[in-house]
Motif scaffolding. Structure first.
Motif, PDB file in Angstrom:
ATOM      1  N   ALA A  79       0.818  -1.213   0.000  1.00 38.77           N
ATOM      2  CA  ALA A  79       0.000   0.000   0.000  1.00 38.77           C
ATOM      3  C   ALA A  79       0.855   1.267   0.000  1.00 38.77           C
ATOM      4  CB  ALA A  79      -0.937   0.007   1.206  1.00 38.77           C
ATOM      5  N   MET A  80       2.112   1.155   0.424  1.00 40.77           N
ATOM      6  CA  MET A  80       3.030   2.290   0.432  1.00 40.77           C
ATOM      7  C   MET A  80       3.765   2.439  -0.894  1.00 40.77           C
ATOM      8  SD  MET A  80       2.846   3.930   3.318  1.00 40.77           S
ATOM      9  CE  MET A  80       4.404   4.782   3.523  1.00 40.77           C
ATOM     10  N   GLY A  81       3.459   1.559  -1.845  1.00 45.70           N
ATOM     11  CA  GLY A  81       4.113   1.643  -3.144  1.00 45.70           C
ATOM     12  C   GLY A  81       5.455   0.943  -3.194  1.00 45.70           C
ATOM     13  N   VAL A  82       5.733   0.106  -2.207  1.00 44.20           N
ATOM     14  CA  VAL A  82       6.993  -0.645  -2.160  1.00 44.20           C
ATOM     15  C   VAL A  82       6.709  -2.093  -2.552  1.00 44.20           C
ATOM     16  CG1 VAL A  82       8.857  -1.458  -0.680  1.00 44.20           C
ATOM     17  CG2 VAL A  82       7.900   0.823  -0.335  1.00 44.20           C
ATOM     18  N   PRO A  83       7.413  -2.651  -3.514  1.00 42.88           N
ATOM     19  CA  PRO A  83       7.197  -4.063  -3.861  1.00 42.88           C
ATOM     20  C   PRO A  83       7.368  -4.940  -2.624  1.00 42.88           C
ATOM     21  CG  PRO A  83       8.625  -3.009  -5.473  1.00 42.88           C
ATOM     22  CD  PRO A  83       8.464  -2.025  -4.349  1.00 42.88           C
ATOM     23  N   ALA A  84       6.413  -5.870  -2.420  1.00 47.67           N
ATOM     24  CA  ALA A  84       6.426  -6.692  -1.211  1.00 47.67           C
ATOM     25  C   ALA A  84       6.145  -8.141  -1.558  1.00 47.67           C
ATOM     26  CB  ALA A  84       5.384  -6.189  -0.206  1.00 47.67           C
ATOM     27  N   ALA A  85       6.651  -9.033  -0.717  1.00 54.81           N
ATOM     28  CA  ALA A  85       6.441 -10.458  -0.922  1.00 54.81           C
ATOM     29  C   ALA A  85       6.293 -11.138   0.422  1.00 54.81           C
ATOM     30  CB  ALA A  85       7.615 -11.067  -1.695  1.00 54.81           C
ATOM     31  N   ALA A  86       5.544 -12.252   0.429  1.00 54.20           N
ATOM     32  CA  ALA A  86       5.320 -13.025   1.646  1.00 54.20           C
ATOM     33  C   ALA A  86       6.076 -14.344   1.562  1.00 54.20           C
ATOM     34  CB  ALA A  86       3.827 -13.289   1.833  1.00 54.20           C
ATOM     35  N   ALA A  87       6.835 -14.656   2.607  1.00 57.70           N
ATOM     36  CA  ALA A  87       7.571 -15.920   2.658  1.00 57.70           C
ATOM     37  C   ALA A  87       6.981 -16.870   3.682  1.00 57.70           C
ATOM     38  CB  ALA A  87       9.043 -15.656   2.978  1.00 57.70           C
ATOM     39  N   SER A  88       5.883 -16.471   4.329  1.00 56.32           N
ATOM     40  CA  SER A  88       5.217 -17.341   5.291  1.00 56.32           C
ATOM     41  C   SER A  88       4.458 -18.431   4.553  1.00 56.32           C
ATOM     42  CB  SER A  88       4.249 -16.529   6.151  1.00 56.32           C
ATOM     43  OG  SER A  88       3.596 -17.354   7.095  1.00 56.32           O
ATOM     44  N   PRO A  89       4.543 -19.680   5.004  1.00 57.41           N
ATOM     45  CA  PRO A  89       3.867 -20.763   4.294  1.00 57.41           C
ATOM     46  C   PRO A  89       2.346 -20.594   4.273  1.00 57.41           C
ATOM     47  CG  PRO A  89       5.474 -21.639   5.853  1.00 57.41           C
ATOM     48  CD  PRO A  89       5.340 -20.178   6.148  1.00 57.41           C
ATOM     49  N   LEU A  90       1.746 -20.939   3.154  1.00 50.74           N
ATOM     50  CA  LEU A  90       0.295 -21.029   3.025  1.00 50.74           C
ATOM     51  C   LEU A  90      -0.045 -22.460   2.640  1.00 50.74           C
ATOM     52  CD1 LEU A  90      -0.508 -17.713   1.117  1.00 50.74           C
ATOM     53  CD2 LEU A  90      -1.016 -18.233   3.506  1.00 50.74           C
ATOM     54  N   GLY A  91      -1.277 -22.874   2.937  1.00 49.79           N
ATOM     55  CA  GLY A  91      -1.669 -24.251   2.690  1.00 49.79           C
ATOM     56  C   GLY A  91      -2.660 -24.395   1.551  1.00 49.79           C
ATOM     57  N   THR A  92      -3.277 -25.571   1.495  1.00 49.57           N
ATOM     58  CA  THR A  92      -4.241 -25.893   0.445  1.00 49.57           C
ATOM     59  C   THR A  92      -5.674 -25.651   0.902  1.00 49.57           C
ATOM     60  OG1 THR A  92      -4.186 -28.186   1.223  1.00 49.57           O
ATOM     61  CG2 THR A  92      -2.739 -27.617  -0.619  1.00 49.57           C
ATOM     62  N   GLY A  93      -5.874 -25.283   2.158  1.00 47.25           N
ATOM     63  CA  GLY A  93      -7.212 -25.138   2.715  1.00 47.25           C
ATOM     64  C   GLY A  93      -7.863 -23.806   2.421  1.00 47.25           C
ATOM     65  N   PRO A  94      -9.124 -23.634   2.838  1.00 48.41           N
ATOM     66  CA  PRO A  94      -9.894 -22.429   2.504  1.00 48.41           C
ATOM     67  C   PRO A  94      -9.360 -21.147   3.116  1.00 48.41           C
ATOM     68  CG  PRO A  94     -11.085 -23.825   4.062  1.00 48.41           C
ATOM     69  CD  PRO A  94      -9.928 -24.631   3.578  1.00 48.41           C
ATOM     70  N   ASN A  95      -8.803 -21.220   4.344  1.00 45.75           N
ATOM     71  CA  ASN A  95      -8.252 -20.005   4.944  1.00 45.75           C
ATOM     72  C   ASN A  95      -7.050 -19.506   4.154  1.00 45.75           C
ATOM     73  OD1 ASN A  95     -10.148 -20.128   7.012  1.00 45.75           O
ATOM     74  ND2 ASN A  95      -8.815 -21.350   8.319  1.00 45.75           N
ATOM     75  N   SER A  96      -6.198 -20.445   3.749  1.00 49.02           N
ATOM     76  CA  SER A  96      -5.031 -20.080   2.942  1.00 49.02           C
ATOM     77  C   SER A  96      -5.468 -19.516   1.596  1.00 49.02           C
ATOM     78  CB  SER A  96      -4.127 -21.304   2.735  1.00 49.02           C
ATOM     79  OG  SER A  96      -3.603 -21.770   3.960  1.00 49.02           O
ATOM     80  N   PHE A  97      -6.506 -20.116   1.015  1.00 47.83           N
ATOM     81  CA  PHE A  97      -7.007 -19.625  -0.276  1.00 47.83           C
ATOM     82  C   PHE A  97      -7.467 -18.176  -0.149  1.00 47.83           C
ATOM     83  CE2 PHE A  97     -10.495 -18.802  -3.235  1.00 47.83           C
ATOM     84  CZ  PHE A  97      -9.900 -19.145  -4.440  1.00 47.83           C
ATOM     85  N   ALA A  98      -8.194 -17.865   0.929  1.00 51.55           N
ATOM     86  CA  ALA A  98      -8.683 -16.499   1.129  1.00 51.55           C
ATOM     87  C   ALA A  98      -7.529 -15.518   1.296  1.00 51.55           C
ATOM     88  CB  ALA A  98      -9.608 -16.453   2.340  1.00 51.55           C
ATOM     89  N   VAL A  99      -6.524 -15.925   2.078  1.00 50.61           N
ATOM     90  CA  VAL A  99      -5.377 -15.037   2.289  1.00 50.61           C
ATOM     91  C   VAL A  99      -4.598 -14.845   0.994  1.00 50.61           C
ATOM     92  CG1 VAL A  99      -3.139 -14.857   3.442  1.00 50.61           C
ATOM     93  CG2 VAL A  99      -5.162 -15.500   4.748  1.00 50.61           C
ATOM     94  N   ARG A 100      -4.444 -15.936   0.236  1.00 55.62           N
ATOM     95  CA  ARG A 100      -3.713 -15.830  -1.026  1.00 55.62           C
ATOM     96  C   ARG A 100      -4.425 -14.868  -1.980  1.00 55.62           C
ATOM     97  NH1 ARG A 100      -3.357 -20.700  -1.745  1.00 55.62           N
ATOM     98  NH2 ARG A 100      -1.230 -21.131  -1.044  1.00 55.62           N
ATOM     99  N   GLN A 101      -5.745 -14.904  -2.007  1.00 55.08           N
ATOM    100  CA  GLN A 101      -6.503 -13.974  -2.853  1.00 55.08           C
ATOM    101  C   GLN A 101      -6.287 -12.534  -2.409  1.00 55.08           C
ATOM    102  OE1 GLN A 101      -7.109 -16.156  -5.498  1.00 55.08           O
ATOM    103  NE2 GLN A 101      -8.828 -14.741  -5.731  1.00 55.08           N
ATOM    104  N   GLN A 102      -6.272 -12.307  -1.101  1.00 49.70           N
ATOM    105  CA  GLN A 102      -6.029 -10.951  -0.595  1.00 49.70           C
ATOM    106  C   GLN A 102      -4.633 -10.468  -0.969  1.00 49.70           C
ATOM    107  OE1 GLN A 102      -6.889 -11.443   3.629  1.00 49.70           O
ATOM    108  NE2 GLN A 102      -8.816 -10.334   3.378  1.00 49.70           N
ATOM    109  N   LEU A 103      -3.658 -11.364  -0.887  1.00 50.49           N
ATOM    110  CA  LEU A 103      -2.292 -10.996  -1.240  1.00 50.49           C
ATOM    111  C   LEU A 103      -2.185 -10.670  -2.730  1.00 50.49           C
ATOM    112  CD1 LEU A 103      -0.278 -13.615   0.853  1.00 50.49           C
ATOM    113  CD2 LEU A 103      -0.506 -11.174   1.309  1.00 50.49           C
ATOM    114  N   VAL A 104      -2.852 -11.459  -3.569  1.00 51.86           N
ATOM    115  CA  VAL A 104      -2.849 -11.188  -5.010  1.00 51.86           C
ATOM    116  C   VAL A 104      -3.461  -9.821  -5.291  1.00 51.86           C
ATOM    117  CG1 VAL A 104      -3.860 -11.881  -7.213  1.00 51.86           C
ATOM    118  CG2 VAL A 104      -2.824 -13.601  -5.728  1.00 51.86           C
ATOM    119  N   GLU A 105      -4.599  -9.525  -4.656  1.00 50.75           N
ATOM    120  CA  GLU A 105      -5.257  -8.226  -4.859  1.00 50.75           C
ATOM    121  C   GLU A 105      -4.378  -7.074  -4.396  1.00 50.75           C
ATOM    122  OE1 GLU A 105      -8.905  -8.631  -2.774  1.00 50.75           O
ATOM    123  OE2 GLU A 105      -9.744 -10.107  -4.180  1.00 50.75           O
ATOM    124  N   ALA A 106      -3.533  -7.322  -3.385  1.00 47.97           N
ATOM    125  CA  ALA A 106      -2.640  -6.274  -2.876  1.00 47.97           C
ATOM    126  C   ALA A 106      -1.290  -6.270  -3.592  1.00 47.97           C
ATOM    127  CB  ALA A 106      -2.419  -6.485  -1.375  1.00 47.97           C
TER     128      ALA A 106
END
Length: 263
Positions: free
Chosen positions: A1-28
């Motif tokens: 949101a500050m205009g700085v390229p960002a990446a997440a290195a925290s593991p995400l899974g195959t379940g629905p909570n991970s899917f929701a977070v991954r979608q939020q990260l893609v949108e951001a």
């Protein structure tokens, strides 16, 4: 949101909570750097009282299982800022060893986190000598100080840090305190006054804003002031999202006025 390229290195899974977070990260526009694991991330139940203060009940998931091999595959470049949040025994062990081997051109920010008691002392002893900045709130600082002293009488966070590394202690409505290096005077960086609607995510926002400021080339004192502005914006509305934008942070810095960004 500050205009700085960002990446997440925290593991995400195959379940629905991970899917929701991954979608939020893609949108951001946040890249996910690690392969997904079978399973799902944990759940946090946040208990918020009338004054806006918060307690959390946390169940761990795949985010507590980072892989050193996956972390080692991440390509780091000069000027990168890596933030490591120490939250559990296994994660702290893997992250501390990975962080200790980071190249010198990467700025390492270590977040103590509320789960300080779950982190083995050995992990602190491994990661603190490499840390460029250690950030914590007042409660985390006191808890960690007690743990380190109980392990080795007289030892402190500074015992394990390089003399040229900095500490940032967040102190709520008093802003934060910065010590740029060992034996340096402690600088008080004032908070921006804001109505308290919800403290969820405020510490994370402060850390993220500070890291963004460092990545943008600002000195640590300016980055901490930016972080105070971002935290004031975050605390003024319910929920940790949305996070403040660069325009909103700069407006607070220019005017000193904090507005509810949801309105």
């Amino acid at each position: 949101a500050m205009g700085v390229p960002a990446a997440a290195a925290s593991p995400l899974g195959t379940g629905p909570n991970s899917f929701a977070v991954r979608q939020q990260l893609v949108e951001a526009a946040v890249d996910v750097l690690t392969p997904e694991l079978v399973g799902d991330i944990g759940v946090v139940i946040q208990l918020i009282v009338e004054d806006g203060s918060m307690r959390s009940v946390v169940t761990a998931g795949v985010e507590s299982e980072p892989s050193r091999a996956a972390l080692d595959r991440i390509e780091l470049r000069e000027g990168d800022v890596a933030a490591s949040d120490m939250t559990s025994a296994h994660a702290a062990s893997e992250l501390s060893e990975w962080a200790a081997a980071l190249p010198p051109y990467v700025t390492l920010v270590v977040s103590v986190s509320p789960a300080v008691a779950q982190v083995p002392v050995e992990a602190w002893e491994t990661i603190f000598p490499r840390a460029d900045v250690v950030t914590m709130n007042s409660w985390e600082a006191a808890a960690l100080a007690g743990i380190l002293d109980a392990n080795k009488h007289g030892s402190t966070i500074r015992t394990y840090m390089r003399p040229d590394a900095a500490t940032v202690r967040r102190s709520g409505d008093r802003g934060c305190e910065l010590q740029k290096f060992a034996d340096a005077p402690v600088i008080s960086i004032p908070a921006f006054q804001a109505p308290i609607a919800d403290t969820a995510g405020v510490g994370d926002t402060h850390i993220g804003e500070m890291c963004a400021g460092l990545a943008m080339g600002y000195d640590l004192e300016t980055a901490c002031l930016m972080a105070n502005a971002g935290a004031a914006l975050a605390i003024s509305h319910e929920s940790a999202l949305p996070v403040p934008t660069r325009d909103q942070v700069e407006n607070v810095l220019e005017t000193g006025v904090v507005t509810n960004i949801l309105r």
